[in-house]
Design an enzyme around this catalytic site. Sequence first.
Site, PDB file in Angstrom:
ATOM      1  N   GLY A   3       6.446   7.399   0.605  1.00 42.65           N
ATOM      2  CA  GLY A   3       7.421   7.754   1.646  1.00 42.65           C
ATOM      3  C   GLY A   3       8.280   6.556   2.034  1.00 42.65           C
ATOM      4  O   GLY A   3       9.511   6.650   2.105  1.00 42.65           O
ATOM      5  N   LYS A   4       7.617   5.424   2.236  1.00 42.81           N
ATOM      6  CA  LYS A   4       8.363   4.244   2.683  1.00 42.81           C
ATOM      7  C   LYS A   4       9.028   3.548   1.496  1.00 42.81           C
ATOM      8  O   LYS A   4      10.106   2.988   1.632  1.00 42.81           O
ATOM      9  CB  LYS A   4       7.449   3.305   3.470  1.00 42.81           C
ATOM     10  CG  LYS A   4       6.907   3.989   4.711  1.00 42.81           C
ATOM     11  CD  LYS A   4       5.979   3.144   5.520  1.00 42.81           C
ATOM     12  CE  LYS A   4       5.309   3.963   6.611  1.00 42.81           C
ATOM     13  NZ  LYS A   4       4.318   4.959   6.115  1.00 42.81           N
ATOM     14  N   ASP A  33      -5.396  -3.886  -6.434  1.00 44.99           N
ATOM     15  CA  ASP A  33      -5.872  -4.171  -5.080  1.00 44.99           C
ATOM     16  C   ASP A  33      -4.976  -5.262  -4.492  1.00 44.99           C
ATOM     17  O   ASP A  33      -5.004  -6.413  -4.947  1.00 44.99           O
ATOM     18  CB  ASP A  33      -7.339  -4.642  -5.172  1.00 44.99           C
ATOM     19  CG  ASP A  33      -7.925  -4.964  -3.802  1.00 44.99           C
ATOM     20  OD1 ASP A  33      -7.157  -5.109  -2.831  1.00 44.99           O
ATOM     21  OD2 ASP A  33      -9.163  -5.079  -3.726  1.00 44.99           O
ATOM     22  N   ASP A  81       1.685  -1.315   4.863  1.00 47.17           N
ATOM     23  CA  ASP A  81       1.338  -0.073   5.582  1.00 47.17           C
ATOM     24  C   ASP A  81      -0.166   0.079   5.372  1.00 47.17           C
ATOM     25  O   ASP A  81      -0.620   0.753   4.443  1.00 47.17           O
ATOM     26  CB  ASP A  81       2.138   1.080   4.962  1.00 47.17           C
ATOM     27  CG  ASP A  81       1.968   2.378   5.722  1.00 47.17           C
ATOM     28  OD1 ASP A  81       1.415   2.352   6.826  1.00 47.17           O
ATOM     29  OD2 ASP A  81       2.403   3.421   5.199  1.00 47.17           O
ATOM     30  N   CYS A 127      -0.737   3.807  11.021  1.00 43.34           N
ATOM     31  CA  CYS A 127      -0.597   5.059  11.789  1.00 43.34           C
ATOM     32  C   CYS A 127      -1.834   5.201  12.676  1.00 43.34           C
ATOM     33  O   CYS A 127      -2.394   6.281  12.798  1.00 43.34           O
ATOM     34  CB  CYS A 127      -0.368   6.256  10.880  1.00 43.34           C
ATOM     35  SG  CYS A 127      -1.637   6.498   9.635  1.00 43.34           S
ATOM     36  N   CYS A 181       0.900  -1.166   0.000  1.00 43.37           N
ATOM     37  CA  CYS A 181       0.000   0.000   0.000  1.00 43.37           C
ATOM     38  C   CYS A 181       0.927   1.200   0.000  1.00 43.37           C
ATOM     39  O   CYS A 181       1.199   1.796   1.043  1.00 43.37           O
ATOM     40  CB  CYS A 181      -0.880  -0.014   1.244  1.00 43.37           C
ATOM     41  SG  CYS A 181      -2.029  -1.392   1.267  1.00 43.37           S
ATOM     42  N   ALA A 182       1.435   1.534  -1.154  1.00 39.41           N
ATOM     43  CA  ALA A 182       2.687   2.295  -1.204  1.00 39.41           C
ATOM     44  C   ALA A 182       2.556   3.808  -1.339  1.00 39.41           C
ATOM     45  O   ALA A 182       3.467   4.540  -0.970  1.00 39.41           O
ATOM     46  CB  ALA A 182       3.531   1.767  -2.362  1.00 39.41           C
ATOM     47  N   ALA A 183       1.447   4.288  -1.900  1.00 39.96           N
ATOM     48  CA  ALA A 183       1.383   5.720  -2.216  1.00 39.96           C
ATOM     49  C   ALA A 183       1.208   6.558  -0.946  1.00 39.96           C
ATOM     50  O   ALA A 183       0.527   6.114  -0.022  1.00 39.96           O
ATOM     51  CB  ALA A 183       0.209   5.974  -3.159  1.00 39.96           C
ATOM     52  N   PRO A 184       1.837   7.721  -0.884  1.00 39.14           N
ATOM     53  CA  PRO A 184       2.595   8.435  -1.917  1.00 39.14           C
ATOM     54  C   PRO A 184       4.074   8.060  -2.023  1.00 39.14           C
ATOM     55  O   PRO A 184       4.826   8.713  -2.732  1.00 39.14           O
ATOM     56  CB  PRO A 184       2.449   9.903  -1.481  1.00 39.14           C
ATOM     57  CG  PRO A 184       2.358   9.832   0.011  1.00 39.14           C
ATOM     58  CD  PRO A 184       1.627   8.547   0.329  1.00 39.14           C
TER      59      PRO A 184
HETATM   60  C1  LIG Z   1      -1.259   4.641   4.845  1.00 38.38           C
HETATM   61  S1  LIG Z   1      -1.345   4.956   3.155  1.00 38.38           S
HETATM   62  C2  LIG Z   1       0.225   4.436   2.620  1.00 38.38           C
HETATM   63  C3  LIG Z   1       1.344   5.406   2.846  1.00 38.38           C
HETATM   64  C4  LIG Z   1       2.620   4.962   2.161  1.00 38.38           C
HETATM   65  N1  LIG Z   1       3.010   3.621   2.565  1.00 38.38           N
HETATM   66  C5  LIG Z   1       3.768   5.902   2.433  1.00 38.38           C
HETATM   67  O1  LIG Z   1       4.599   5.628   3.297  1.00 38.38           O
HETATM   68  O2  LIG Z   1       3.837   6.925   1.749  1.00 38.38           O
HETATM   69  C6  LIG Z   1      -2.367   3.647   2.636  1.00 38.38           C
HETATM   70  C7  LIG Z   1      -2.439   3.470   1.149  1.00 38.38           C
HETATM   71  O3  LIG Z   1      -3.120   2.247   0.906  1.00 38.38           O
HETATM   72  C8  LIG Z   1      -3.792   2.341  -0.325  1.00 38.38           C
HETATM   73  N2  LIG Z   1      -4.755   1.223  -0.356  1.00 38.38           N
HETATM   74  C9  LIG Z   1      -5.930   1.109   0.286  1.00 38.38           C
HETATM   75  N3  LIG Z   1      -6.493  -0.083   0.050  1.00 38.38           N
HETATM   76  C10 LIG Z   1      -5.640  -0.763  -0.760  1.00 38.38           C
HETATM   77  C11 LIG Z   1      -5.655  -2.039  -1.368  1.00 38.38           C
HETATM   78  N4  LIG Z   1      -6.673  -2.881  -1.178  1.00 38.38           N
HETATM   79  N5  LIG Z   1      -4.613  -2.382  -2.149  1.00 38.38           N
HETATM   80  C12 LIG Z   1      -3.587  -1.539  -2.358  1.00 38.38           C
HETATM   81  N6  LIG Z   1      -3.530  -0.304  -1.826  1.00 38.38           N
HETATM   82  C13 LIG Z   1      -4.532   0.070  -1.030  1.00 38.38           C
HETATM   83  C14 LIG Z   1      -4.365   3.732  -0.307  1.00 38.38           C
HETATM   84  O4  LIG Z   1      -4.642   4.183  -1.616  1.00 38.38           O
HETATM   85  C15 LIG Z   1      -3.225   4.517   0.372  1.00 38.38           C
HETATM   86  O5  LIG Z   1      -2.411   5.107  -0.595  1.00 38.38           O
END
Ligand SMILES: C[S@@+](CC[C@H](N)C(=O)[O-])C[C@H]1O[C@@H](n2cnc3c(N)ncnc32)[C@H](O)[C@@H]1O
Length: 455
Positions: free
Chosen positions: A272-273, A315, A334, A387, A267-270
Amino acid sequence: MGWDLPVESLSKWWALMSKTVRARAVEIIFALQNQRSNLDGLLAKHGKQVSDQDRKFLQSLCYGITRQWYHLSAIEAQLIDKPLKPRDLILGAIVRCGIYELGWMRSKEHAVVTEYVDATVVEGRPWARGLVNAVLRNFIRHRAELKMERHQAETLWNHPSWLIERIQSAWPERWEGILVENNAHPPMTLRVNQRLVSRETQIEKLRAQDIDCVPGSAPASIRLNEPSPVERLDGFNQGFLSVQDESSQWASIALAGTSGERILDACAAPGGKTTHLLELADLDLLALDISERRLTKITENLVRLGLRAQLKAADASQPDTWWDGIPFDGILLDAPCSATGVIRRHPDIRLMRSEAAIKSLLGMQRALIDALWEVLKDGGRLLYTTCSILPSENDEQIERFLGHHPDASLGVLNAGIPGIRTTHGIQQLPSHTGGDGFYYALLVKSGSSQPKVRA
Ligand SMILES: C[S@@+](CC[C@H](N)C(=O)[O-])C[C@H]1O[C@@H](n2cnc3c(N)ncnc32)[C@H](O)[C@@H]1O
């Protein structure tokens, strides 16, 4: 002190309100009242259309109102006798902006009253103008008493009561400190790309720019004592620096990728990790996110930092749609969560979340962790992080997972991670001398069950 409001058509209001910076603030607050969008998204949209100075003003006004939301609601309830009907709520937004400026900012009273009254000029509806004028002047007259009266828990702590109760029951001895931190201004924290520059050198460079800063708890973190626009920071455009809270920085360290490993950031966006993982080791990294729009943020960050990863919009809980069948050495999950650990950074979280929303997040977290376990190698590790400060999203998820997966055991988390040792992981709580609220648990897969490899 009361008014009965015959407002008929909201759309007419929109059409007639001028686009001054204060009118934009009203639009943002109105959208938040209706939970139509989050604060950062609204500020980004409106911020594009105003000068730099107005953007700063807009941000501090809207962030401030969001932090004082429940206190401001209570004050409004005293100044307007009858609760506003849903179709009249635009008036509440106008009044809320005015009251906040008059009570919490150093704006000139005359300018505030005049401009908000002007923003409510609607042909054929002179009463609306009169209402805003009367409420704001009434507030000025009774400002001190109105600001002092904070008898309800919601008004005192500026959190919804259901959330206060959740935090009290999760942290019976620490809840007051958590709520205080949630209402404080968070530090701006940087991450140094230690491949390119040492933290000590970067601190010297920033101090040479008169930027007051200290090392944070994470090895590459620098805490600024005052926030600064990123473009002003020596090293930002060259990719030496990123903005990232120190608790968030500990997640990539906890996964501890080593060069050559195949890693999934689920769950990578944006990003940071993702970018931190790549700064720490040369990885074969796949970054997934369900949101295509948010993936573009990862691309921007990778380009600025000169890093590479494979990106996919998918997903993560449906590996059949994205997995090539080759298991991963390590997975960073994450997980989407209540974000109750980062309320100080995103004060609108207290308005946007609900108990029902958290319940549905729990199901999503379960689905993600269960599905991702199947694409992890034997001997591989999965870092589960959120978080959130709610045990239901953290230790209780890991408890359930371990109960259902005999091939899973707890790994050893990096000893440097600050925070409270819980049954299965580490919980950081938001702190003015540290980072945001974060949770980490490391799961290791034994060889007792084979990962599914597609034929
Ligand atoms: C907590 S944020 C991630 C922050 C990111 N890891 C960073 O460090 O920048 C959670 C992310 O999970 C994504 N997300 C939610 N459900 C998801 C799914 N089923 N599969 C993949 N990504 C998902 C969201 O779009 C969101 O960008």
